[in-house]
Design a protein around this motif. Structure first.
Motif, PDB file in Angstrom:
ATOM      1  N   GLY A  66       0.823  -1.204   0.000  1.00 28.74           N
ATOM      2  CA  GLY A  66       0.000   0.000   0.000  1.00 28.74           C
ATOM      3  C   GLY A  66       0.852   1.247   0.000  1.00 28.74           C
ATOM      4  N   LEU A  67       0.250   2.351   0.478  1.00 24.99           N
ATOM      5  CA  LEU A  67       0.866   3.663   0.356  1.00 24.99           C
ATOM      6  C   LEU A  67       0.726   4.464   1.644  1.00 24.99           C
ATOM      7  N   LEU A  68       1.740   5.291   1.921  1.00 20.92           N
ATOM      8  CA  LEU A  68       1.691   6.265   3.007  1.00 20.92           C
ATOM      9  C   LEU A  68       1.365   7.614   2.386  1.00 20.92           C
ATOM     10  N   ASP A  69       0.260   8.199   2.794  1.00 19.38           N
ATOM     11  CA  ASP A  69      -0.300   9.396   2.151  1.00 19.38           C
ATOM     12  C   ASP A  69       0.413  10.674   2.588  1.00 19.38           C
ATOM     13  N   ASN A  70       0.224  11.737   1.776  1.00 17.19           N
ATOM     14  CA  ASN A  70       0.639  13.104   2.123  1.00 17.19           C
ATOM     15  C   ASN A  70       2.133  13.234   2.380  1.00 17.19           C
ATOM     16  N   GLN A  71       2.949  12.650   1.512  1.00 18.56           N
ATOM     17  CA  GLN A  71       4.398  12.785   1.602  1.00 18.56           C
ATOM     18  C   GLN A  71       4.851  13.798   0.553  1.00 18.56           C
ATOM     19  N   VAL A  72       5.571  14.845   0.990  1.00 17.01           N
ATOM     20  CA  VAL A  72       5.915  15.960   0.113  1.00 17.01           C
ATOM     21  C   VAL A  72       7.421  16.006  -0.104  1.00 17.01           C
ATOM     22  N   ARG A  73       7.810  16.151  -1.367  1.00 15.82           N
ATOM     23  CA  ARG A  73       9.213  16.341  -1.728  1.00 15.82           C
ATOM     24  C   ARG A  73       9.297  17.493  -2.733  1.00 15.82           C
ATOM     25  N   ASP A  74      10.088  18.504  -2.393  1.00 16.75           N
ATOM     26  CA  ASP A  74      10.285  19.660  -3.280  1.00 16.75           C
ATOM     27  C   ASP A  74       8.965  20.282  -3.714  1.00 16.75           C
ATOM     28  N   GLY A  75       8.009  20.343  -2.795  1.00 16.51           N
ATOM     29  CA  GLY A  75       6.718  20.945  -3.083  1.00 16.51           C
ATOM     30  C   GLY A  75       5.751  20.054  -3.829  1.00 16.51           C
ATOM     31  N   GLN A  76       6.166  18.840  -4.175  1.00 16.29           N
ATOM     32  CA  GLN A  76       5.316  17.901  -4.901  1.00 16.29           C
ATOM     33  C   GLN A  76       4.750  16.870  -3.926  1.00 16.29           C
ATOM     34  N   VAL A  77       3.425  16.689  -3.960  1.00 16.85           N
ATOM     35  CA  VAL A  77       2.780  15.720  -3.084  1.00 16.85           C
ATOM     36  C   VAL A  77       2.867  14.327  -3.707  1.00 16.85           C
ATOM     37  N   GLY A  78       3.086  13.330  -2.889  1.00 12.88           N
ATOM     38  CA  GLY A  78       3.158  11.960  -3.372  1.00 12.88           C
ATOM     39  C   GLY A  78       2.910  10.970  -2.268  1.00 12.88           C
ATOM     40  N   TYR A  79       3.401   9.758  -2.471  1.00 13.95           N
ATOM     41  CA  TYR A  79       3.203   8.667  -1.529  1.00 13.95           C
ATOM     42  C   TYR A  79       4.527   7.945  -1.291  1.00 13.95           C
TER      43      TYR A  79
ATOM     44  N   TRP B 242       9.713   7.246  -2.003  1.00  9.81           N
ATOM     45  CA  TRP B 242       8.673   8.190  -2.422  1.00  9.81           C
ATOM     46  C   TRP B 242       8.437   8.149  -3.915  1.00  9.81           C
ATOM     47  N   LEU B 243       7.155   8.244  -4.301  1.00  9.04           N
ATOM     48  CA  LEU B 243       6.748   8.409  -5.694  1.00  9.04           C
ATOM     49  C   LEU B 243       5.753   9.560  -5.780  1.00  9.04           C
ATOM     50  N   ALA B 244       5.873  10.367  -6.803  1.00 16.57           N
ATOM     51  CA  ALA B 244       4.944  11.489  -6.996  1.00 16.57           C
ATOM     52  C   ALA B 244       3.586  10.967  -7.436  1.00 16.57           C
ATOM     53  N   ARG B 245       2.545  11.651  -7.028  1.00 16.75           N
ATOM     54  CA  ARG B 245       1.199  11.313  -7.469  1.00 16.75           C
ATOM     55  C   ARG B 245       0.799  12.229  -8.628  1.00 16.75           C
ATOM     56  N   GLY B 246      -0.380  11.966  -9.210  1.00 17.77           N
ATOM     57  CA  GLY B 246      -0.894  12.813 -10.269  1.00 17.77           C
ATOM     58  C   GLY B 246      -1.573  14.049  -9.717  1.00 17.77           C
TER      59      GLY B 246
ATOM     60  N   LEU C 281      11.172  -0.994   8.048  1.00 17.26           N
ATOM     61  CA  LEU C 281      12.494  -1.002   7.430  1.00 17.26           C
ATOM     62  C   LEU C 281      12.512   0.050   6.331  1.00 17.26           C
ATOM     63  N   ARG C 282      13.297   1.086   6.511  1.00 18.78           N
ATOM     64  CA  ARG C 282      13.484   2.094   5.471  1.00 18.78           C
ATOM     65  C   ARG C 282      14.674   1.687   4.609  1.00 18.78           C
ATOM     66  N   LEU C 283      14.448   1.570   3.309  1.00 18.79           N
ATOM     67  CA  LEU C 283      15.510   1.145   2.412  1.00 18.79           C
ATOM     68  C   LEU C 283      16.616   2.189   2.338  1.00 18.79           C
ATOM     69  N   ALA C 284      17.846   1.715   2.365  1.00 19.25           N
ATOM     70  CA  ALA C 284      18.987   2.601   2.193  1.00 19.25           C
ATOM     71  C   ALA C 284      19.084   3.028   0.728  1.00 19.25           C
ATOM     72  N   PRO C 285      19.714   4.176   0.442  1.00 16.05           N
ATOM     73  CA  PRO C 285      19.834   4.634  -0.950  1.00 16.05           C
ATOM     74  C   PRO C 285      20.528   3.622  -1.865  1.00 16.05           C
ATOM     75  N   GLN C 286      21.462   2.828  -1.307  1.00 11.96           N
ATOM     76  CA  GLN C 286      22.195   1.879  -2.143  1.00 11.96           C
ATOM     77  C   GLN C 286      21.464   0.562  -2.358  1.00 11.96           C
ATOM     78  N   SER C 287      20.317   0.386  -1.698  1.00 20.30           N
ATOM     79  CA  SER C 287      19.577  -0.862  -1.822  1.00 20.30           C
ATOM     80  C   SER C 287      18.752  -0.866  -3.104  1.00 20.30           C
ATOM     81  N   GLU C 288      18.574  -2.037  -3.677  1.00 24.65           N
ATOM     82  CA  GLU C 288      17.716  -2.188  -4.840  1.00 24.65           C
ATOM     83  C   GLU C 288      16.242  -2.143  -4.435  1.00 24.65           C
ATOM     84  N   HIS C 289      15.388  -2.033  -5.449  1.00 25.69           N
ATOM     85  CA  HIS C 289      13.925  -2.144  -5.305  1.00 25.69           C
ATOM     86  C   HIS C 289      13.295  -0.961  -4.572  1.00 25.69           C
ATOM     87  N   GLY C 290      13.966   0.193  -4.608  1.00 29.48           N
ATOM     88  CA  GLY C 290      13.420   1.361  -3.928  1.00 29.48           C
ATOM     89  C   GLY C 290      13.252   2.546  -4.851  1.00 29.48           C
ATOM     90  N   PHE C 291      12.710   3.621  -4.295  1.00 27.48           N
ATOM     91  CA  PHE C 291      12.443   4.836  -5.049  1.00 27.48           C
ATOM     92  C   PHE C 291      13.165   5.992  -4.361  1.00 27.48           C
TER      93      PHE C 291
END
Length: 230
Positions: free
Chosen positions: A67-80, A101-105, A171-181
């Motif tokens: 699923g998704l964690l709502d209302n996550q903002v990066r650089d002024g862009q809302v996403g999940y 994080w992934l941006a939403r529409g 578990l928060r994926l590290a930047p060097q880990s695969e399968h993340g955003f």
């Protein structure tokens, strides 16, 4: 004056103390993060692992239950943030993995698409204790294209919804880990500098109040008006 000045000074001191506390937390977190990664499968009791300690883990993503964690903002862009349960051999609970994080529409229901690998994966990250945000519930909504959505992570409520126990930390994926955003979570919600800035504001208000009190007293003295005259 007798009430407001101590309150303002107390708020300033409180913000200073909060800033010092956050600074200590950052130093402690940096020391923990500098340690070598720990294999969760060989760690014995997972509960004894410090927050932010680098870990590796092998398991299988439960792609149909993510699923998704709502209302996550990066650089002024809302996403999940994408939350994918991981089945780990030897753990009674499933481990919830925050893959980033992934941006939403344009609309909240415009859920982004992503890929989830099948089979066993090896992940690198750190354990994070979900924040308890006042006035925000961890209730689960499942009206987003077949994906569940939460405003904050409540492992107990998620466990009830998924029909399986969920481990209390994520578990928060590290930047060097695969399968993340995108993964750039802050270690703390508010920096020491912001607390110090708030302290300056409170002390500034206290100073302004004291200055107004002195000016008013001088003017009263010069005009010969006393409290008894009033």
């Amino acid at each position: 004056m007798a009430v407001a000045l101590p309150v303002l000074l107390g708020l300033g001191v409180w913000q200073l103390e909060r800033g010092q506390e956050k600074a200590r937390l950052l130093v402690q977190a940096a020391a923990v993060q500098a340690q070598p990664p720990l294999d969760l499968g060989r760690a014995g009791s997972v509960d004894l692992i410090d927050d932010h300690r680098p870990v590796t883990v092998q398991g299988v993503f439960l792609g149909e239950r993510q699923g998704l964690l709502d209302n996550q903002v990066r650089d002024g862009q809302v996403g999940y943030d994408v939350l994918t349960p991981l089945r780990v051999e030897g753990l009674a609970e499933v481990l919830l993995v925050d893959r980033g994080w992934l941006a939403r529409g344009a609309r909240r229901s415009d859920v982004p698409a992503w890929q989830t690998p099948a089979g066993e994966v090896t992940l690198i990250g750190y354990l994070h204790r979900p924040a308890d945000v006042p006035l925000v519930t961890g209730a689960v909504s499942d009206s987003f294209g077949g994906r569940w959505v939460v405003s904050q992570i409540d492992p107990a409520l998620l466990g009830e919804y998924l029909g399986m126990p969920v481990y209390s930390r994520v578990l928060r994926l590290a930047p060097q880990s695969e399968h993340g955003f995108r993964r750039d979570w802050p270690l703390i919600s508010m920096t020491p500098q912001r607390h110090y800035g708030y302290a300056v504001q409170w002390f500034g208000l206290a100073g302004a109040l004291f200055g107004i009190y002195l000016v008013a007293g001088l003017r009263r003295a010069r005009s010969g008006v006393t409290a008894e005259d009033q």
